[in-house]
Design a protein around this motif. Structure first.
Motif, PDB file in Angstrom:
ATOM      1  N   VAL A 150      -4.138  -1.047  -9.049  1.00  0.00           N
ATOM      2  CA  VAL A 150      -4.231   0.148  -8.335  1.00  0.00           C
ATOM      3  C   VAL A 150      -3.194   1.227  -8.849  1.00  0.00           C
ATOM      4  N   TYR A 180      -7.484   4.281  -2.348  1.00  0.00           N
ATOM      5  CA  TYR A 180      -6.681   4.330  -3.533  1.00  0.00           C
ATOM      6  C   TYR A 180      -7.542   4.298  -4.856  1.00  0.00           C
ATOM      7  N   ARG A 228       0.894  -1.260   0.041  1.00  0.00           N
ATOM      8  CA  ARG A 228       0.091  -0.200   0.113  1.00  0.00           C
ATOM      9  C   ARG A 228       0.840   1.281  -0.078  1.00  0.00           C
ATOM     10  N   TRP A 279       1.819   1.817  -3.553  1.00  0.00           N
ATOM     11  CA  TRP A 279       0.747   2.258  -4.299  1.00  0.00           C
ATOM     12  C   TRP A 279       0.685   3.993  -4.207  1.00  0.00           C
ATOM     13  N   ALA A 280       1.042   4.408  -2.914  1.00  0.00           N
ATOM     14  CA  ALA A 280       0.755   5.609  -2.654  1.00  0.00           C
ATOM     15  C   ALA A 280       2.057   6.596  -2.986  1.00  0.00           C
ATOM     16  N   ALA A 294      -2.589   6.814  -4.660  1.00  0.00           N
ATOM     17  CA  ALA A 294      -3.431   6.947  -3.685  1.00  0.00           C
ATOM     18  C   ALA A 294      -4.158   8.235  -3.881  1.00  0.00           C
ATOM     19  N   THR A 327       0.048   9.906  -6.485  1.00  0.00           N
ATOM     20  CA  THR A 327      -1.230  10.465  -5.977  1.00  0.00           C
ATOM     21  C   THR A 327      -2.006  11.023  -6.846  1.00  0.00           C
ATOM     22  N   GLY A 331      -5.219   5.422   3.758  1.00  0.00           N
ATOM     23  CA  GLY A 331      -5.304   4.819   2.380  1.00  0.00           C
ATOM     24  C   GLY A 331      -6.627   4.401   1.583  1.00  0.00           C
TER      25      GLY A 331
END
Length: 475
Positions: A415, A408, A223, A226-227, A418, A230, A406
């Motif tokens: 994904v 997303y 996660r 993933w972030a 975020a 943005t 989180g």
């Protein structure tokens, strides 16, 4: 805490001292152990023990019903037990007649001395006890995970706690019931080295033998990755994927709002226009069931009523009544509401007391995991957890709260980044009517309710038009 007397002794002494028409005694012994860590370093650990005594004196007045006086005290010594009983009796004598008056359950109806359920410990065995050793193997794995996070430039924060509560219930009607409840949880928060990115995960456990701390850290690492990208989105209604933890926070709120008495009085979302309740009404087109069962493996809880006080749908007069599996929603339709004997009579529904666990599951043939649901998504939000949930309107069970750690964006099965946080306005009852997909049920830890409602099993779900009412600056 060595006091030289047992909870069983406390129950018997209190009952022997009672002069009221009826008396209920609940003696509890609780032990806890905990570990805490911050910035990849263990910070504290500790153990504690406590005792609680609740005496419920019942004054039955000829032709006037009965009044109940309730007194609870912590750390009561043997020479103080009679004083607690007298306080309860005085409260009963001065109190107004109770509307939920019923005869107490007897041993045949309630079961007694721990013999009705083979899984329950005997009445005369010692109280359960936890200590820091319950986390020995977990602590070793935690140390390895903290070192790996440090090497990778992540920071881990969190805590683990385990509690064992032994409850002894005795009544003047001859009931002697006992239950030992283990409750454990871990909450883990991962942050990037610059503290700009954050993700949360948690898990519930009975004994810490089934926790995979490295697996939780791996999920959080994904996660955080993933972030790295943005995406800013505006408020609006979005197709949304909710993992089991977020689902549990919403459906526990639904369950805690599903009282029969207030529904029959026209005060809740479960009230039928024109009078009565919505029992029998379809809430979801999906074949979903919301249920509680005190004997669910891994989620087991007290198989009898333990009521320290009366409320709209709980009653001290029901102490000791047996509990069994109850479907609150069955195949998408409302099947039952939480009720005491009294509120069931008022509402005209079966007696179905509350049970301290909750399971939500689908009977559909396809029950995908969250990862499979993401892979089949064209475009949606993935909402990992909710925070600061509050009720806005009981008539629709409209809730508001914040997203946290989180949100997303999923596009074409992946994904892609975020998203900013939102304030949401959503009803879990309305949400049931907009379920597009329900995945595989698994044990989960609700983030908002985890310290008070620990035993839940939920699936991930796909919801049409989840209402992100405004952008939030919360982080």
């Amino acid at each position: 805490m060595s006091s030289g007397y047992s909870p069983q002794d406390t129950v018997e002494r209190a009952l022997n001292a009672a002069r009221s028409d009826d008396c209920i005694v609940i003696a509890e012994e609780t032990s806890t152990a905990n570990l805490r860590w911050a910035g990849n370093t263990l910070t504290t650990n500790g153990v504690s023990r406590s005792r609680q005594l609740t005496v419920i004196a019942i004054d039955r007045r000829a032709g006037q019903g009965a009044s109940a006086g309730v007194v609870s005290r912590a750390g009561v010594r043997p020479d103080q037990i009679e004083g607690v009983v007298r306080e309860a009796e005085q409260a009963a004598a001065e109190g107004s007649p109770a509307e939920d008056t019923e005869e107490l359950a007897g041993p045949t109806q309630a079961g007694s001395f721990g013999q009705k359920d083979d899984e329950e410990p005997r009445w005369d065995s010692a109280p359960g006890l936890t200590e820091i050793g319950v986390m020995r193997d977990f602590a070793a794995a935690l140390g390895e995970t903290l070192r790996a996070a440090q090497a990778a430039g992540r920071k881990l924060y969190g805590f683990a706690e385990h509690e064992l509560n032994s409850t002894f219930l005795g009544t003047s009607a001859g009931v002697r019931q006992r239950h030992d409840q283990p409750t454990g949880r871990i909450e883990l928060n991962a942050k990037s080295a610059d503290l700009e990115r954050s993700a949360w995960a948690g898990a519930a456990t009975r004994d810490f033998s089934d926790l995979d701390i490295a697996g939780l850290d791996g999920r959080l690492t994904e996660r955080l990755d993933w972030a790295k990208r943005t995406v800013s989105l505006t408020a609006g209604r979005y197709e949304t994927l909710l993992p089991p933890s977020a689902v549990s926070d919403l459906l526990i709120y639904l369950y805690l709002s599903a009282g029969a008495k207030e529904a029959a009085e026209g005060r809740t979302v479960f009230s039928k226009p024109g009078g009565g309740t919505r029992i029998g009404e379809r809430l979801s087109a999906q074949p979903v069931t919301l249920s509680s069962d005190p004997r669910t493996p891994g989620l087991a809880c007290a198989p009898f009523v333990i009521a320290h006080a009366s409320g709209p749908d709980s009653s001290v007069f029901d102490n000791g009544l047996p509990l069994s599996r109850t479907s609150w929603i069955s195949d998408g339709s409302l099947a039952a509401l939480v009720s005491s004997r009294h509120s069931a009579e008022v509402a005209g529904v079966p007696v179905t007391p509350d049970i301290d666990n909750l399971t939500f599951a689908s009977a559909a043939a396809a029950q995908p995991r969250l990862e499979e649901m993401i892979a089949s998504t064209k475009r949606a939000l993935l909402l990992t957890c909710l925070w600061y949930i509050r009720e806005v309107d009981p008539q629709t069970l409209l809730l508001t709260g914040l997203t946290r750690d989180g949100v997303y964006l999923v596009e074409d099965g992946e994904v892609v980044g975020a998203v900013n946080n939102f304030r949401f306005n959503e009803s879990p009852v309305g949400m049931l009517g907009r379920l597009l997909e329900v995945g595989a049920t698994e044990p989960t830890l609700p983030r908002e309710w985890g310290d008070g409602f620990n035993r839940a099993a939920m699936p991930p779900v796909r919801v049409e038009g989840f209402n992100m009412s405004s952008v939030s600056q919360a982080s």
